[in-house]
Scaffold this motif. Structure first.
Motif, PDB file in Angstrom:
ATOM      1  N   SER A  82     -15.732  11.680  -7.690  1.00 35.11           N
ATOM      2  CA  SER A  82     -16.532  11.636  -8.917  1.00 35.11           C
ATOM      3  C   SER A  82     -17.526  10.486  -8.908  1.00 35.11           C
ATOM      4  CB  SER A  82     -15.622  11.554 -10.144  1.00 35.11           C
ATOM      5  OG  SER A  82     -14.784  10.429 -10.054  1.00 35.11           O
ATOM      6  N   GLY A  83     -17.321   9.476  -8.077  1.00 40.37           N
ATOM      7  CA  GLY A  83     -18.239   8.342  -8.005  1.00 40.37           C
ATOM      8  C   GLY A  83     -19.340   8.496  -6.976  1.00 40.37           C
ATOM      9  N   VAL A  84     -19.264   9.525  -6.146  1.00 43.19           N
ATOM     10  CA  VAL A  84     -20.270   9.697  -5.095  1.00 43.19           C
ATOM     11  C   VAL A  84     -21.660   9.890  -5.695  1.00 43.19           C
ATOM     12  CG1 VAL A  84     -21.013  11.171  -3.167  1.00 43.19           C
ATOM     13  CG2 VAL A  84     -18.605  10.508  -3.402  1.00 43.19           C
ATOM     14  N   GLY A  85     -21.737  10.633  -6.773  1.00 45.11           N
ATOM     15  CA  GLY A  85     -23.034  10.846  -7.420  1.00 45.11           C
ATOM     16  C   GLY A  85     -23.678   9.544  -7.875  1.00 45.11           C
ATOM     17  N   ASN A  86     -22.864   8.551  -8.211  1.00 43.20           N
ATOM     18  CA  ASN A  86     -23.400   7.255  -8.617  1.00 43.20           C
ATOM     19  C   ASN A  86     -24.073   6.524  -7.461  1.00 43.20           C
ATOM     20  OD1 ASN A  86     -22.278   7.709 -11.139  1.00 43.20           O
ATOM     21  ND2 ASN A  86     -20.446   6.516 -10.706  1.00 43.20           N
ATOM     22  N   CYS A  87     -23.782   6.921  -6.234  1.00 39.82           N
ATOM     23  CA  CYS A  87     -24.245   6.202  -5.044  1.00 39.82           C
ATOM     24  C   CYS A  87     -25.511   6.755  -4.424  1.00 39.82           C
ATOM     25  CB  CYS A  87     -23.150   6.235  -3.975  1.00 39.82           C
ATOM     26  SG  CYS A  87     -21.636   5.417  -4.458  1.00 39.82           S
ATOM     27  N   ILE A  88     -25.972   7.906  -4.862  1.00 43.55           N
ATOM     28  CA  ILE A  88     -27.051   8.602  -4.156  1.00 43.55           C
ATOM     29  C   ILE A  88     -28.270   7.706  -3.955  1.00 43.55           C
ATOM     30  CG2 ILE A  88     -28.651  10.553  -4.229  1.00 43.55           C
ATOM     31  CD1 ILE A  88     -25.675  11.234  -3.599  1.00 43.55           C
ATOM     32  N   ASN A  89     -28.789   7.095  -4.989  1.00 47.47           N
ATOM     33  CA  ASN A  89     -29.972   6.261  -4.837  1.00 47.47           C
ATOM     34  C   ASN A  89     -29.691   5.055  -3.944  1.00 47.47           C
ATOM     35  OD1 ASN A  89     -32.723   5.744  -5.433  1.00 47.47           O
ATOM     36  ND2 ASN A  89     -32.064   4.128  -6.841  1.00 47.47           N
ATOM     37  N   MET A  90     -28.533   4.437  -4.103  1.00 42.61           N
ATOM     38  CA  MET A  90     -28.209   3.257  -3.308  1.00 42.61           C
ATOM     39  C   MET A  90     -27.993   3.602  -1.842  1.00 42.61           C
ATOM     40  SD  MET A  90     -28.029   0.000  -3.436  1.00 42.61           S
ATOM     41  CE  MET A  90     -27.772  -0.517  -5.115  1.00 42.61           C
ATOM     42  N   LEU A  91     -27.605   4.833  -1.529  1.00 43.95           N
ATOM     43  CA  LEU A  91     -27.435   5.219  -0.128  1.00 43.95           C
ATOM     44  C   LEU A  91     -28.754   5.184   0.642  1.00 43.95           C
ATOM     45  CD1 LEU A  91     -24.744   8.023  -0.449  1.00 43.95           C
ATOM     46  CD2 LEU A  91     -24.492   5.828   0.739  1.00 43.95           C
ATOM     47  N   SER A  92     -29.871   5.137  -0.073  1.00 46.36           N
ATOM     48  CA  SER A  92     -31.151   4.961   0.614  1.00 46.36           C
ATOM     49  C   SER A  92     -31.197   3.603   1.307  1.00 46.36           C
ATOM     50  CB  SER A  92     -32.326   5.131  -0.348  1.00 46.36           C
ATOM     51  OG  SER A  92     -32.292   4.137  -1.353  1.00 46.36           O
ATOM     52  N   LEU A  93     -30.480   2.617   0.789  1.00 49.48           N
ATOM     53  CA  LEU A  93     -30.377   1.310   1.442  1.00 49.48           C
ATOM     54  C   LEU A  93     -29.745   1.466   2.820  1.00 49.48           C
ATOM     55  CD1 LEU A  93     -30.367  -1.856   1.432  1.00 49.48           C
ATOM     56  CD2 LEU A  93     -28.128  -1.687   0.332  1.00 49.48           C
ATOM     57  N   ARG A 130     -24.369  14.306   3.086  1.00 50.28           N
ATOM     58  CA  ARG A 130     -25.199  14.804   4.200  1.00 50.28           C
ATOM     59  C   ARG A 130     -26.685  14.666   3.892  1.00 50.28           C
ATOM     60  NH1 ARG A 130     -21.066  19.121   4.373  1.00 50.28           N
ATOM     61  NH2 ARG A 130     -19.648  18.521   6.039  1.00 50.28           N
ATOM     62  N   LEU A 131     -27.084  14.967   2.649  1.00 55.34           N
ATOM     63  CA  LEU A 131     -28.485  14.835   2.265  1.00 55.34           C
ATOM     64  C   LEU A 131     -28.985  13.400   2.410  1.00 55.34           C
ATOM     65  CD1 LEU A 131     -28.639  17.177  -0.844  1.00 55.34           C
ATOM     66  CD2 LEU A 131     -29.869  17.491   1.320  1.00 55.34           C
ATOM     67  N   MET A 132     -28.089  12.442   2.277  1.00 56.71           N
ATOM     68  CA  MET A 132     -28.475  11.033   2.394  1.00 56.71           C
ATOM     69  C   MET A 132     -28.226  10.483   3.797  1.00 56.71           C
ATOM     70  SD  MET A 132     -29.963  10.465  -0.332  1.00 56.71           S
ATOM     71  CE  MET A 132     -30.318   8.745  -0.026  1.00 56.71           C
TER      72      MET A 132
END
Length: 179
Positions: A82-93, A130-132
């Motif tokens: 449930s927390g993975v969605g919170n990470c999407i933008n930060m995974l760009s780092l 995978r998208l990130m």
């Protein structure tokens, strides 16, 4: 079972992950409190050579793991699907930095899930990673956790890859709330 697979330790699959992290020299373990990771979190807290870092939100852990690597240390992130969605933008780092990233994710929204709010992110977790650009591995049985964790640890810290290990809901069981 694959012929090279090892059996889960008598202490259980969380200790298989812990042993792999210790062997790889991981010193920082960031986490959002999660019942599925409770035994692993306790083991990290109890080990004087490791630092357990509680977070208020999962994306903080992405930054912490990346910052640890930039500072010459090894870290990983423990979270629930449930927390993975919170990470999407930060995974760009992670994607732009190009360094290792390792997370162990307890899955919700799968096996006997009672909470319909958990299902969408549980279903979307592999694709979101995978998208990130995060390689996704999965373990659904106790015997698979140790070998999967070892492979992910090697890919992350020796290969410099971003890796997420999804720990199937069958491992932790479906949560049940009663009145």
């Amino acid at each position: 079972m694959h012929p090279q697979a090892t059996h889960a330790s008598p202490a259980g699959w969380p200790m298989d992950i812990f042993a792999g992290l210790k062997a790889a020299g991981v010193r920082q373990v960031a986490y959002v409190p999660d019942g599925g990771h409770a035994a692993l979190i306790r083991a990290v807290h109890d080990d004087p050579g490791m630092v357990a870092i509680p977070l208020t939100t999962e994306e903080e852990g992405v930054a912490l793991v990346s910052g640890a690597w930039l500072g010459g240390d090894r870290a990983c992130l423990l979270m629930q699907s449930s927390g993975v969605g919170n990470c999407i933008n930060m995974l760009s780092l992670v994607r732009n930095m190009g360094g290792p990233f390792l997370t162990f994710v307890t899955m919700r929204g799968e096996w006997g899930e009672f909470n319909p709010w958990q299902v969408p992110m549980g279903t979307g977790t592999p694709d979101a990673f995978r998208l990130m650009g995060v390689h996704v591995m999965r373990a659904d049985t106790p015997d698979a956790v140790g070998p999967t964790a070892a492979a992910a640890i090697r890919m992350a810290y020796e290969g410099g890859s971003a890796v997420a290990v999804l720990l199937g809901q069958q491992l932790i069981g479906a949560k049940v709330f009663v009145k």
